[in-house]
Design a protein around this motif. Structure first.
Motif, short mmCIF file in Angstrom:
data_model
loop_
_atom_site.label_atom_id
_atom_site.label_comp_id
_atom_site.label_asym_id
_atom_site.label_seq_id
_atom_site.Cartn_x
_atom_site.Cartn_y
_atom_site.Cartn_z
N LEU A 74 0.83 -1.21 0.00
CA LEU A 74 0.00 0.00 0.00
C LEU A 74 0.87 1.26 0.00
O LEU A 74 0.60 2.21 -0.77
N LEU A 75 1.91 1.28 0.83
CA LEU A 75 2.76 2.46 0.93
C LEU A 75 3.47 2.77 -0.38
O LEU A 75 3.44 3.91 -0.87
N PHE A 76 4.12 1.76 -0.98
CA PHE A 76 4.87 2.01 -2.21
C PHE A 76 3.95 2.30 -3.40
O PHE A 76 4.33 3.03 -4.31
N THR A 77 2.76 1.71 -3.36
CA THR A 77 1.79 2.02 -4.43
C THR A 77 1.30 3.46 -4.31
O THR A 77 1.22 4.19 -5.31
N LEU A 78 0.99 3.89 -3.09
CA LEU A 78 0.57 5.28 -2.88
C LEU A 78 1.69 6.24 -3.23
O LEU A 78 1.43 7.34 -3.76
N TRP A 79 2.93 5.85 -2.94
CA TRP A 79 4.05 6.74 -3.29
C TRP A 79 4.20 6.85 -4.81
O TRP A 79 4.64 7.86 -5.33
N GLY A 80 3.84 5.77 -5.52
CA GLY A 80 3.83 5.86 -6.97
C GLY A 80 2.72 6.75 -7.47
O GLY A 80 2.85 7.43 -8.50
N MET A 81 1.60 6.75 -6.73
CA MET A 81 0.46 7.59 -7.15
C MET A 81 0.65 9.05 -6.78
O MET A 81 0.33 9.95 -7.57
N TYR A 82 1.17 9.29 -5.56
CA TYR A 82 1.30 10.65 -5.06
C TYR A 82 2.77 10.91 -4.70
O TYR A 82 3.49 10.01 -4.27
N ASN A 83 3.15 12.15 -4.82
CA ASN A 83 4.51 12.54 -4.43
C ASN A 83 4.54 12.79 -2.93
O ASN A 83 4.68 13.94 -2.47
N ILE A 84 4.41 11.71 -2.17
CA ILE A 84 4.52 11.82 -0.71
C ILE A 84 5.96 12.16 -0.37
O ILE A 84 6.90 11.58 -0.94
N PRO A 85 6.19 13.10 0.57
CA PRO A 85 7.57 13.46 0.92
C PRO A 85 8.40 12.23 1.27
O PRO A 85 7.95 11.35 2.03
N LEU A 86 9.60 12.16 0.70
CA LEU A 86 10.44 10.97 0.86
C LEU A 86 10.74 10.64 2.32
O LEU A 86 10.67 9.47 2.71
N PRO A 87 11.11 11.63 3.17
CA PRO A 87 11.35 11.27 4.59
C PRO A 87 10.15 10.61 5.24
O PRO A 87 10.31 9.69 6.05
N LEU A 88 8.93 11.05 4.86
CA LEU A 88 7.73 10.44 5.43
C LEU A 88 7.59 8.99 4.97
O LEU A 88 7.18 8.12 5.75
N VAL A 89 7.94 8.72 3.72
CA VAL A 89 7.89 7.34 3.21
C VAL A 89 8.84 6.45 4.01
O VAL A 89 8.48 5.33 4.42
N TYR A 90 10.05 6.96 4.25
CA TYR A 90 11.03 6.19 5.03
C TYR A 90 10.53 5.94 6.46
O TYR A 90 10.67 4.84 6.99
N ILE A 91 9.95 6.97 7.05
CA ILE A 91 9.48 6.84 8.43
C ILE A 91 8.34 5.83 8.51
O ILE A 91 8.29 4.98 9.41
N LEU A 92 7.41 5.89 7.55
CA LEU A 92 6.28 4.96 7.55
C LEU A 92 6.75 3.52 7.32
O LEU A 92 6.23 2.58 7.94
N ALA A 93 7.72 3.32 6.41
CA ALA A 93 8.25 1.98 6.16
C ALA A 93 8.92 1.42 7.41
O ALA A 93 8.75 0.23 7.75
N TYR A 94 9.66 2.26 8.10
CA TYR A 94 10.35 1.82 9.32
C TYR A 94 9.33 1.54 10.43
O TYR A 94 9.46 0.55 11.17
N THR A 95 8.30 2.40 10.52
CA THR A 95 7.27 2.21 11.54
C THR A 95 6.52 0.90 11.33
O THR A 95 6.16 0.20 12.28
N ASP A 96 6.28 0.55 10.06
CA ASP A 96 5.60 -0.71 9.75
C ASP A 96 6.40 -1.90 10.27
O ASP A 96 5.86 -2.84 10.86
N LYS A 97 7.72 -1.88 10.07
CA LYS A 97 8.57 -2.97 10.55
C LYS A 97 8.56 -3.04 12.07
O LYS A 97 8.49 -4.13 12.65
N LEU A 98 8.61 -1.87 12.72
CA LEU A 98 8.58 -1.86 14.18
C LEU A 98 7.24 -2.35 14.71
O LEU A 98 7.19 -3.06 15.72
N PHE A 99 6.15 -1.98 14.05
CA PHE A 99 4.82 -2.41 14.49
C PHE A 99 4.70 -3.93 14.41
O PHE A 99 4.16 -4.58 15.31
N ARG A 100 5.23 -4.53 13.33
CA ARG A 100 5.20 -5.98 13.21
C ARG A 100 6.05 -6.64 14.29
O ARG A 100 5.75 -7.72 14.78
N LEU A 101 7.14 -5.98 14.64
CA LEU A 101 8.02 -6.51 15.68
C LEU A 101 7.33 -6.51 17.04
O LEU A 101 7.42 -7.47 17.81
N LEU A 102 6.61 -5.42 17.35
CA LEU A 102 5.97 -5.30 18.66
C LEU A 102 4.86 -6.32 18.85
O LEU A 102 4.50 -6.65 19.98
#
Length: 399
Positions: free
Chosen positions: A52-80
């Motif tokens: 969903l994240l990478f598809t939305l980033w292809g659709m919209y120019n979401i700020p790159l730092p926000l993409v990185y933060i969301l990707a990292y948060t997803d990994k942490l959420f799965r870990l918790l």
């Protein structure tokens, strides 16, 4: 500036590449000790947010730092949500996220130099956003396919990522992730400087260089530590095998109830003496009245009767004599360097002492077979000769 939406077949690229990366990483996760998804839904849900994240980033120019933060948060959420050890997963998450960000920003910088456009302008085009994330996911898929073949690296990651040696490197990984996240601001900043992409590439490559050096050093330290642990584990395993072998040897040498030698051990000693051409006397003994004790008082009393005989008779032998149990109430004594007459005199003295002077009052019959240095009799032949002599003694005592 409003976000412009892109909708086209190009959006299939991040979807396909993310699912491919998830599929290729299954064996890597399994090799690292993580169970595979139990169902198709569990497998899909693991990578749903990334798709969903990478598809939305292809659709919209979401700020790159926000993409990185969301990707990292997803990994942490799965870990918790997991109950496994988190130190190892944090180690892997920080390492993989760092290398992914670094490769992605290097690609953005390279394409910016090739197209002679500013990086923020480049990221406004869906084509470049989709192309860069597609390349990164493809590279990650190739690396995930190769990980199960790196046996030592796998063992280090499985067992040593929680060790004290890895903690300084973990701090370094946190720092590098924060540093690259700040660097990603340069990709979206409207700075009219033609060398900015080159600066971003240089700083990222330099950081990756230090990361690789740090990784090599950590790998060397952990490999040495792992090999030392493996060495100690093998030593402990060999010691355990030696103890088990000694226990087996003991069971084959000693009778479990009386703790004197077995028939097998006695036969081996007879063969050794015969091979060395040494003379000896072999005494075959049949204990009297064991059946009556068993019938009258039970088998426990019979065992005690046997033990009293062994202790009393064994205390009257020489240090070099070999006393063994060869059957239920049958025993044998090997008397090295003892002639037949001397052996007979000794057995008569012992029997007289045990029946007349000792408190045990235990009697026995015996037969003696003498073996000179050049006799070629086998142990079984010697047993039979002594057994025949023992029956003659038993018959003579019944008269």
């Amino acid at each position: 500036m409003p976000l412009h939406m892109y909708w086209g077949l190009g959006l299939l690229v991040p979807v396909f590449c993310t699912l491919l990366y998830g599929y290729m990483s299954r064996k890597a996760l399994e090799a690292l000790g993580y169970p595979n998804a139990s169902s198709v839904w569990a497998y899909f849900s693991r990578f749903f947010f990334s798709v969903l994240l990478f598809t939305l980033w292809g659709m919209y120019n979401i700020p790159l730092p926000l993409v990185y933060i969301l990707a990292y948060t997803d990994k942490l959420f799965r870990l918790l949500r997991k109950k496994e050890s988190r130190a190892k997963e944090l180690f892997l998450i920080n390492l993989t996220h760092l290398t992914t960000m670094a490769l992605h920003m290097i690609l953005i910088g390279i394409f910016s130099l090739i197209t002679q456009s500013e990086m923020y302008e480049l990221l406004q085009h869906p084509f470049w956003r989709i192309l860069t994330i597609g390349i990164v996911l493809t590279v990650n898929s190739v690396v995930a396919e190769m990980i199960p073949r790196w046996n030592i690296v796998l063992e280090v990651l499985r067992t040593q990522s929680e060790s004290a040696e890895a903690r300084p490197f973990m701090i370094f990984l946190w720092f590098c992730n924060a540093f690259l996240l700040l660097d990603s601001l340069l990709c979206v900043a409207k700075i009219a400087w033609g060398l900015l992409p080159l600066f971003l590439i240089g700083s990222t490559v330099l950081l990756e260089f230090y990361l690789i050096r740090f990784l090599k050093h950590l790998y060397a330290v952990l490999k040495k530590h792992y090999l030392e642990e493996e060495h100690y584990r093998l030593i402990e395993k060999l010691e355990q095998q030696d103890r088990e072998a000694a226990d087996l040897r003991s069971k084959s040498v000693l009778d479990p109830m009386t703790n004197i030698f077995t028939r097998r051990y006695l036969a081996d000693k007879m063969e050794s003496l015969a091979a060395a051409k040494e003379s000896f006397s072999f005494v075959y003994i049949d204990l009297d009245h064991l059946k009556q004790v068993n019938d009258r008082d039970g088998h426990h009393a019979g065992d005690l009767y046997l033990m009293r005989f062994v202790q009393e008779f064994g205390s009257l032998l020489r240090r070099d004599d070999i006393f063994s149990r060869v059957g239920g109430d049958e025993f044998a004594v090997l008397l090295p360097g003892c002639e037949k007459d001397a052996a007979a005199n000794r057995m008569e003295d012992i029997r007289r002492y045990m029946t007349e002077k000792s408190d045990s009052c235990i009697s026995f019959s015996y037969g003696i077979a003498h073996v000179s240095g050049n006799t070629g009799d086998s142990p079984e032949q010697i047993f039979r000769r002594a057994d025949q002599e023992m029956y003659l003694d038993k018959q003579a005592r019944r008269r």
